[in-house]
Write an enzyme that holds these catalytic residues in place. Structure first.
Site, PDB file in Angstrom:
ATOM      1  N   GLU A 174     -23.539  -9.537  25.941  1.00  0.00           N
ATOM      2  CA  GLU A 174     -24.224 -10.828  25.936  1.00  0.00           C
ATOM      3  C   GLU A 174     -25.152 -10.994  27.131  1.00  0.00           C
ATOM      4  OE1 GLU A 174     -20.926 -10.423  25.634  1.00  0.00           O
ATOM      5  OE2 GLU A 174     -20.525 -10.979  23.560  1.00  0.00           O
ATOM      6  N   ASP A 234      -8.286 -18.881  16.471  1.00  0.00           N
ATOM      7  CA  ASP A 234      -8.553 -17.893  17.528  1.00  0.00           C
ATOM      8  C   ASP A 234      -8.022 -18.349  18.886  1.00  0.00           C
ATOM      9  OD1 ASP A 234      -9.623 -15.964  15.942  1.00  0.00           O
ATOM     10  OD2 ASP A 234     -11.710 -16.407  16.416  1.00  0.00           O
ATOM     11  N   SER A 252     -20.890 -14.045  11.504  1.00  0.00           N
ATOM     12  CA  SER A 252     -20.316 -15.309  11.976  1.00  0.00           C
ATOM     13  C   SER A 252     -21.388 -16.352  12.245  1.00  0.00           C
ATOM     14  CB  SER A 252     -19.521 -15.068  13.264  1.00  0.00           C
ATOM     15  OG  SER A 252     -18.421 -14.234  13.016  1.00  0.00           O
ATOM     16  N   ARG A 268     -17.836 -23.850  13.547  1.00  0.00           N
ATOM     17  CA  ARG A 268     -17.351 -22.925  12.536  1.00  0.00           C
ATOM     18  C   ARG A 268     -16.893 -23.582  11.233  1.00  0.00           C
ATOM     19  NH1 ARG A 268     -11.995 -20.604  11.546  1.00  0.00           N
ATOM     20  NH2 ARG A 268     -12.252 -18.593  10.527  1.00  0.00           N
ATOM     21  N   HIS A 274     -19.183 -21.755  16.886  1.00  0.00           N
ATOM     22  CA  HIS A 274     -17.749 -21.743  17.163  1.00  0.00           C
ATOM     23  C   HIS A 274     -17.400 -22.500  18.440  1.00  0.00           C
ATOM     24  CE1 HIS A 274     -18.202 -18.772  14.072  1.00  0.00           C
ATOM     25  NE2 HIS A 274     -16.933 -18.445  14.046  1.00  0.00           N
ATOM     26  N   PHE A 315     -19.462 -17.297  24.729  1.00  0.00           N
ATOM     27  CA  PHE A 315     -20.209 -16.128  25.199  1.00  0.00           C
ATOM     28  C   PHE A 315     -21.686 -16.449  25.423  1.00  0.00           C
ATOM     29  CE2 PHE A 315     -17.029 -14.246  22.029  1.00  0.00           C
ATOM     30  CZ  PHE A 315     -15.996 -14.363  22.938  1.00  0.00           C
ATOM     31  N   ARG A 322     -22.817 -23.856  11.302  1.00  0.00           N
ATOM     32  CA  ARG A 322     -23.422 -22.542  11.588  1.00  0.00           C
ATOM     33  C   ARG A 322     -24.283 -22.084  10.423  1.00  0.00           C
ATOM     34  NH1 ARG A 322     -18.506 -18.262  10.527  1.00  0.00           N
ATOM     35  NH2 ARG A 322     -17.254 -19.640   9.261  1.00  0.00           N
TER      36      ARG A 322
END
Lengths: 317, 292
Positions: free
Chosen positions: A61, A120, A40, A170, A112, A86, A13
């Site tokens: 989104e 998560d 993020s 990530r 991610h 998303f 990322r």
């Protein structure tokens, strides 16, 4: 075999963030949108340097995808940034109608992705996104292997007219692709040449496949390692050229075994050159909380899994 | 029979002229839907006056200079894509494509797909729509692009009232007000009907004006089937752009307006007239510009 030394440990990322910033400086038509995940997605630097070309849309989104589609009308090149889940499943209809079907030049940048999101858990660990996106007509799907390649890919997709899905992740991960290695959308990279088995990988698992190839080499098995950074359009020519010699293949991906790289390769092989194939992928299940390493091990995406799959593939020749 | 496009001489077009064009547009709608025995005549008829006012008086556009980017043109986005027959009619009649092409509506290999799309390259259409709730976000994006490009032209969008049940509309509403997208005029075809019945019965919208105002929009209301009132409101809307708020026009309309047996009901949302019904409808709508 050619060695790929670890140059650094960086998250892909951050490669996106670095690429977006450099691209912003080169191309004034590039704009960026984010749905409350600027940190993020590592979009802070772009936001700071180009505040007028950055749109914070909040946790919305669907709206972000529509706004991005609209921004192309007038010549902008929008980059949307949010998590992979998303960017795809949550907004599939918006991406399908307002971007893909409408042929809009939107770059959907998704962080991610996969199990390596880690703690998560399964709500965020999308393992179906490659499949969702490659099913959309005219959608290009790019899954770069490390920081350097994610930076390259982020800049390269601006030059490609049409919708693109760019998938990255990530965790800090070995950086091993030389920054000056040429990157071309749709052109796979043969990282290691070998005649006994073809390992085709994308994303984080390219590094894992390289490690597996080293273990196989220690046992006298010469694996060819292909970095299939573009899932769609698939570089069928490179796949066929490889399996012509190796006569067996293992696909490696941080994705469900359905719909991803493995399916894409299997379809190409079934049509052009039926070849034994083993699938290193998540076995049609959801993920769970854990560290990236723990999860890759538990779900069968680690070095030993690729080695075993290579043996199975060779035995089926 | 004369099917030449109407030149864009907006300044000289009177209310009476517009009413005559709208009559032809309504003929085009029922003939398109009858010709393929499918499509959505009710909503199309209801907002025929709006489309006519927009394309023949209000929009600053030049069909001859059509391109996707639409720089230095006002843009229009149709969010409730099922009213495609009315849009196709005004696009053809204002010169975006040959009027005769209306005969291909919804037929194999047509550019006039059931729901509008860019996919077949139909001039005048910049976005695919049909799956509801997406057009306001797109219009906002286009409006932001205009601001970035220093282009002071406006972006318009149309939405169905039933469509406002989609959540994305309210994401877009919140964004447009918060980010001061004040070069956007959105409109709602407020006919109170949707496929399953009256909006009041399916899922009431409540106080729509209050909702949009609470979201931070500058709200105007008008009778969307009264050409003079409509023009006045569209003029007022233009004067209220550039003042930090997006503008919303709630247009009260009658689904099926102009064809008596299609009015006062949701029944004609998405069905086609048979031969006798077509004859009856055409008997109520003067042929002013020549049928295609």
């Amino acid at each position: 075999m050619t060695a790929y030394p670890v140059l650094d440990q960086k998250d892909t990322r951050s490669g996106f963030g670095a690429g977006l910033l450099e691209l912003g400086r080169r191309n004034p038509n590039v704009v960026a949108l984010c749905a409350d995940l600027t940190g993020s997605l590592k979009m802070d630097a772009f936001k700071k340097e180009f505040p007028d070309r950055f749109f914070q849309v909040g946790i919305a989104e669907a709206n972000m995808m529509g706004i991005a589609a609209g921004l192309t009308i007038g010549g902008k090149i929008p980059y949307t940034g949010t998590f992979a889940n998303f960017s795809t499943g949550r907004v599939y209809d918006q991406v399908r109608q307002s971007i893909a079907y409408a042929g809009k030049n939107v770059k959907i940048c998704a962080s991610h992705a996969g199990l390596t999101l880690g703690e998560d858990g399964a709500t965020h660990q999308i393992l179906e996104d490659i499949g969702l996106m490659r099913m959309l007509p005219d959608m290009t799907v790019v899954v770069p292997a490390d920081f350097n390649q994610t930076k390259q890919a982020t800049m390269a997709i601006a030059e490609h007219e049409g919708p693109v899905y760019l998938r990255f992740g990530r965790p800090k991960w070995p950086v091993f692709i030389p920054a000056d290695m040429p990157f071309t959308i749709g052109k796979a990279q043969v990282l290691v040449e070998g005649a006994d088995v073809t390992l085709i990988a994308c994303g984080h698992l390219v590094w894992t496949a390289l490690k597996a190839a080293e273990e196989l080499a220690a046992k006298g098995i010469q694996a060819e390692v292909i970095n299939m950074h573009t899932i769609k359009p698939l570089d069928v020519e490179t796949v066929l050229r490889s399996v012509e010699r190796t006569r067996c293949v293992v696909t490696c991906e941080e994705h469900n075994r359905h719909g991803g790289l493995g399916d894409a390769v299997a379809q190409a092989l079934a049509q052009h050159r039926p070849t034994p194939q083993e699938f290193v992928a998540v076995n049609d299940t959801f993920g769970e909380s854990g560290t990236p390493d723990q999860l890759l091990r538990k779900y069968g995406l680690d070095v030993p899994d690729i080695v075993l799959a290579a043996h199975r593939a060779i035995a089926r020749r | 029979m004369s099917t030449s496009p109407i030149p864009a001489t907006a300044d000289k077009v009177s209310v009476t002229d517009l009413q005559r064009i709208a009559s032809q547009v309504r003929r085009d709608i029922v003939r398109q839907v009858h010709g393929v025995q499918s499509g959505h005549p009710g909503g199309s008829l209801g907002c025929a006056d709006f489309f006519t006012a927009l394309y023949f008086k209000v929009l600053r556009h030049d069909p001859a200079k059509w391109d996707m980017d639409g720089k230095d043109q006002d843009l229009f986005f149709l969010s409730n894509g099922h009213v495609s027959p009315v849009w196709y009619s005004v696009l053809a009649r204002s010169g975006y494509f040959p009027v005769q092409e209306l005969a291909t509506f919804r037929k194999l290999n047509t550019r006039l797909q059931g729901h509008p799309t860019t996919h077949e390259g139909l001039p005048g259409v910049r976005m695919a729509s049909g799956s509801l709730g997406q057009g306001m976000s797109v219009a906002i994006g286009a409006a932001l692009a205009k601001k970035l490009n220093g282009d002071d032209h406006l972006v318009y969008s149309l939405h169905g009232d039933g469509e406002l049940q989609e959540g994305q509309i309210w994401e877009a509403a919140m964004f447009a007000a918060a980010k001061k997208v004040d070069n956007l005029i959105s409109t709602v075809d407020y006919n109170g009907r949707q496929i399953d019945g009256d909006v009041e019965d399916v899922l009431p919208l409540g106080d729509l004006r209050a909702k949009w105002e609470a979201f931070g929009w500058d709200v105007l209301e008008t009778n969307g089937n009264d050409m003079a009132a409509l023009l006045k409101t569209l003029d007022a809307a233009r004067t209220r752009t550039g003042q930090g708020r997006p503008v919303m026009i709630l247009m009260r309309t009658e689904m099926g307006q102009g064809v008596d047996f299609m009015m006062n009901s949701h029944e004609w949302h998405g069905i086609a007239p048979n031969d006798q019904q077509l004859a009856s409808a055409l008997g109520q709508l003067e042929e002013t510009l020549g049928d295609y």
